[in-house]
Structure formats: C-alpha cells, structure tokens
Scaffold this active site. Sequence first.
Site, PDB file in Angstrom:
ATOM      1  N   TYR A 119      -0.063   9.282  -3.825  1.00 21.44           N
ATOM      2  CA  TYR A 119       1.096   8.516  -4.452  1.00 21.44           C
ATOM      3  C   TYR A 119       1.802   9.253  -5.621  1.00 21.44           C
ATOM      4  O   TYR A 119       2.922   9.087  -5.703  1.00 21.44           O
ATOM      5  CB  TYR A 119       0.469   6.981  -4.695  1.00 21.44           C
ATOM      6  CG  TYR A 119       0.023   6.466  -3.273  1.00 21.44           C
ATOM      7  CD1 TYR A 119       0.708   5.838  -2.228  1.00 21.44           C
ATOM      8  CD2 TYR A 119      -1.359   6.330  -3.200  1.00 21.44           C
ATOM      9  CE1 TYR A 119       0.539   5.057  -1.602  1.00 21.44           C
ATOM     10  CE2 TYR A 119      -1.678   5.831  -1.958  1.00 21.44           C
ATOM     11  CZ  TYR A 119      -0.968   5.184  -1.232  1.00 21.44           C
ATOM     12  OH  TYR A 119      -1.237   4.570  -0.057  1.00 21.44           O
TER      13      TYR A 119
ATOM     14  N   CYS B 282       1.993   6.986   6.952  1.00 18.37           N
ATOM     15  CA  CYS B 282       1.564   6.532   5.666  1.00 18.37           C
ATOM     16  C   CYS B 282       0.189   6.441   5.465  1.00 18.37           C
ATOM     17  O   CYS B 282      -0.553   6.787   4.455  1.00 18.37           O
ATOM     18  CB  CYS B 282       1.821   5.032   5.479  1.00 18.37           C
ATOM     19  SG  CYS B 282       2.154   4.391   7.233  1.00 18.37           S
TER      20      CYS B 282
END
Length: 109
Positions: free
Chosen positions: A25, A56
């Site tokens: 992230y 993801c």
Amino acid sequence: MMMEGFFEQVYRLVSQIPAGRVATYGQIASLLGRPKSAKIVGWAMRSAPSDRRLPCHRVIKKTGRLAPEYAFGGSENQRMLLENEGVTFKADGSVDLARHRWEITRDKF
DNA sequence: CAGCTGACAATAA
DNA sequence: GTTATTGCCAGCT
C-alpha cells in the site's frame, strides 16, 4: 485522464501489477506522490469495484502480511491466489517481498 | 459545514 | 522482540 479521484490513480497502478508480483500500500501511495496516504490506497481497494478487475490480492502490507481476514473473504484465499501466481511465502505466511516486490515498468500511465 | 472513519506506516515506549 | 500512539488524506454521515 482527469483526476476523477485518487482512486483512479490507485486503480490504474494496481491494475498494472503483473502476476507473481506484489506491491505494498505504501509503495503504491508513494508512487502516486503520497507516501503517507497508504490508507487512501487501502481505502481505494476497499471500494475497489469488480469492474476494474483489480488484483487487490497482490496488494499487501509493507510487513509482507496480507490484508485482514475480513477482506477478500479470507486471507487463505488470497494466499492461494498468490501461490498460484508463483509468489513464494515464508513459513510465517508472509509474502517474500524481497523476491516479489513489484516496481514500475511503465514510463507513464 | 464539521467531524468521523479507515484493506497502512512510521515512531515511541 | 512486541505493543501503543500519531500522522496522513480522501470519502461519508
């Protein structure tokens, strides 16, 4: 493309992650110019629509640990997907970021 | 319009 | 080595 939001940037970047490679992230946020906005990236993932086909499961924490269990519907599923793509895991269950850390292979978006 | 939340990260104890 | 706190930015209530 105009700035429809920080999400679009995140979606675009994440969708460029090749199989067998993982990104954190913080790295994604940093690539977008917001090294402190890792939360925003995670938030974008949370709101990630299936229409984008966002991998993801290739976006993990900087500690090499996958997203929480309440995401993806089970981290086991995510781990399996990554293993299937060729990602190696440690005995701890963490991703080997040193081997699969993704880096930009594109000049511009 | 103001405050809260959050799939993280870095620093402090 | 782990656990607690703060910062951060965009979207929601």
